[in-house]
Scaffold this active site. Structure first.
Site, PDB file in Angstrom:
ATOM      1  CG  HIS A   1     -18.033   0.066  25.192  1.00 44.96           C
ATOM      2  ND1 HIS A   1     -17.480  -0.962  25.978  1.00 44.96           N
ATOM      3  CD2 HIS A   1     -19.040   0.786  25.902  1.00 44.96           C
ATOM      4  CE1 HIS A   1     -18.154  -0.678  27.321  1.00 44.96           C
ATOM      5  NE2 HIS A   1     -18.990   0.270  27.137  1.00 44.96           N
TER       6      HIS A   1
ATOM      7  CG  ASP B   1     -20.501   8.251  33.506  1.00 48.50           C
ATOM      8  OD1 ASP B   1     -20.048   9.407  33.738  1.00 48.50           O
ATOM      9  OD2 ASP B   1     -21.703   7.987  33.463  1.00 48.50           O
TER      10      ASP B   1
ATOM     11  CD  GLU C   1     -22.905  11.022  35.035  1.00 48.62           C
ATOM     12  OE1 GLU C   1     -23.308   9.861  35.659  1.00 48.62           O
ATOM     13  OE2 GLU C   1     -22.476  11.041  34.250  1.00 48.62           O
TER      14      GLU C   1
END
Length: 529
Positions: A95, A155, A271
């Site tokens: 990723h 997240d 957030e």
């Protein structure tokens, strides 16, 4: 035996084909000792790409370890090579954005594809031992079986344990618990010499702090012992909107200042994100709003610059506290200065909230919008300059279009271990600003990879000219000089740790932090630093 011989001969042919200086005996030995070494074309192709899809680097081979000893064998073969060795890089879920996990003409160790057992939970010790290639979603599922959960998250949960701990691992819980690296009790690490070492705050603390946030430069994490807490059953998830940036940041900062209070007097997650004109409040990060009833900016009276700011918060609770959750949330919201008519609330199981991004991923995959280039830019911005950043970037450089979410939320510096390798602004509160854009070559010009990459450079140049001392998270630089500037006062310690734990500069060469000429036996010595 015949299959192993064919594998070894194939490796030798590949070495000759690509013209490496690498000694055939190095990988020849691996061919006999480790049947998990692969030269399969599909494996090599997969390991040459990452989530960013902006760089490619073909490895010589792909290795799927079954143990820390297997990882050590690969590294030791490189370290002990009389011909100077070959690059070795750990790759979890691939990723990364800019080829950080690549190993050009080397060996990529696919940590998530070996034969290692799953996470082991200690209810008495309140910790879980997880293999470095384990995905956080699988760690969560295993710990929930025991009514426990890690404290801090990212997240997106389809990331490897070793991958996030090599960076920091941050999300909306960081203001309260710190990043994931602040919640690690112990590590097993294979250094660049091929040594398997166990380290912690009390044992070999230098290696422990170096590896956490160390970008894979000092060793490969094969096991992490992660602190746990009792897991809640449900989450109350709230979003409110602002048209005034000062009010938005003041409220965020107020909420994270409550981190020392009892759980019922603070939110568990804080957030926020930026919404530019022509967008929908709902986005790929969640299914928060109903697709049958999208919320448009134009209906909310955004300011003349067309920018809105969304604060999102959660409160965790158990079914036994369901009757009181409304009042607790209301008490925390009543002093905030958001647009009164924009309170949007939903309620869901704890695991569904933590795994919310994956559901959106599946939708994008179905539309062929996931396997695209991702020119992401992640920055730590000091609190004292966040308003300047807003004026110059959100209301300036970005214009009125975006091709992905723009996160913005503050965190408390005292929740971060200053001994780790992570670099952050030197203020008590700093913001993560994450521009998580996707490039679409068949769309508008403002969505192309070239446009977004150039825009990222404009943002960095704006910060430089305005004297905003940002630090990149998931940093990407191409020269040692740029890296030296990034690390600042931490550079000398970082360099010394490299000399100590990876003196031949074998590991994570895709980061391009240190100059290396693998294959030259006279180059990779301490005297060449």
């Amino acid at each position: 035996m015949a299959a192993k011989l064919l594998l070894s001969l194939a490796i030798c042919r590949l070495i000759i084909t690509v013209g490496l200086i690498l000694g055939p005996s190095d990988l020849f030995r691996l061919g006999f000792d480790h049947p998990h070494l692969s030269l399969d074309e599909s494996d090599l192709e997969s390991a040459s790409r990452d989530f960013g899809l902006m760089s490619r680097a073909r490895p010589l081979a792909v290795f799927r370890p079954g143990s820390a000893e297997d990882v050590a064998a690969v590294i030791r073969a490189s370290f002990e090579s009389p011909r100077g060795g070959f690059p070795v890089s750990a790759m979890g879920h691939a990723h990364s954005i800019d080829g950080q996990a690549h190993a050009a003409n080397g060996v990529v160790i696919r940590m998530g594809e070996g034969g290692v057992g799953g996470p082991a939970v200690s209810e008495e010790g309140r910790y879980v031992d997880a293999w470095g290639g384990e995905l956080w979603i699988d760690v969560l599922r295993r710990t929930l079986e025991h009514g426990l959960s890690p404290k801090s998250w990212t997240d997106y949960l389809y990331l490897s344990v070793g991958g996030t701990l090599s960076n920091a691992g941050i999300s909306g819980q960081a203001f309260n618990h710190g990043p994931q690296i602040s919640n690690v009790l112990e590590l097993d690490v294979v250094t660049g010499k091929g040594d398997i070492l166990t380290c912690s705050e009390e044992k070999d603390s230098r290696l422990f702090h170096a590896v956490l946030g160390g970008l894979g430069q000092f060793g490969i994490i094969t096991r992490a012992r992660i602190a746990l807490e009792p897991a809640p059953q449900r989450v109350r998830w709230v979003r409110v909107l602002y048209s005034n940036f000062t009010s938005f940041t003041r409220d965020q900062e107020r909420l994270i200042s409550l981190h020392g209070r009892p759980a019922t007097e603070k939110f568990d997650y804080v957030e926020g994100f930026v919404i530019v004109n022509q967008g929908l409040i709902n986005n790929w990060r969640s299914s928060f709003f109903s697709p049958r009833n999208p919320v448009k900016i134009s209906s909310l009276g955004a300011s003349g610059d067309g920018v809105l700011y969304c604060l999102e918060v959660t409160m965790n609770y158990d079914d036994s506290a369901a009757d009181s959750i409304d009042q607790k949330v209301e008490d925390l919201l009543k002093d905030l200065d958001f647009i009164p008519t924009t309170v949007f609330t939903t309620d869901l199981p704890y695991i569904d909230f933590l795994d919310r991004v994956h559901k959106a991923e599946l939708k994008l995959r179905a539309k062929n919008l996931w396997e695209v280039s991702h020119p992401w830019l992640n920055l730590f911005v000091p609190k004292s300059r966040i308003a300047d950043f807003d004026g110059g970037v959100f209301k300036g450089i970005l214009g009125n279009k975006t091709s992905g979410p723009i996160l913005i939320y503050p965190t408390n510096r005292d929740k971060w271990d200053r001994e780790s390798s992570v670099v952050m602004p030197d203020e008590d509160v700093f913001y993560l600003v994450a521009l998580l854009r996707s490039a679409l070559e068949d769309g508008d010009e403002t969505q192309t990879l070239d446009y977004l990459t150039n825009q990222n450079q404009r943002i960095l140049e704006f910060c430089r000219k305005q004297g905003i001392p940002v630090k990149q998270y998931l940093p990407h630089y191409t020269t040692t000089e740029e890296w030296r500037d990034h690390f600042g006062e931490k550079w000398e310690r970082f360099r010394e740790n490299k000399m100590e734990y990876d003196p031949r500069r074998i590991l994570s060469t895709g980061q391009r932090i240190f100059e290396t000429r693998l294959g030259d036996p006279g180059r990779n010595t301490a005297s060449s630093w």
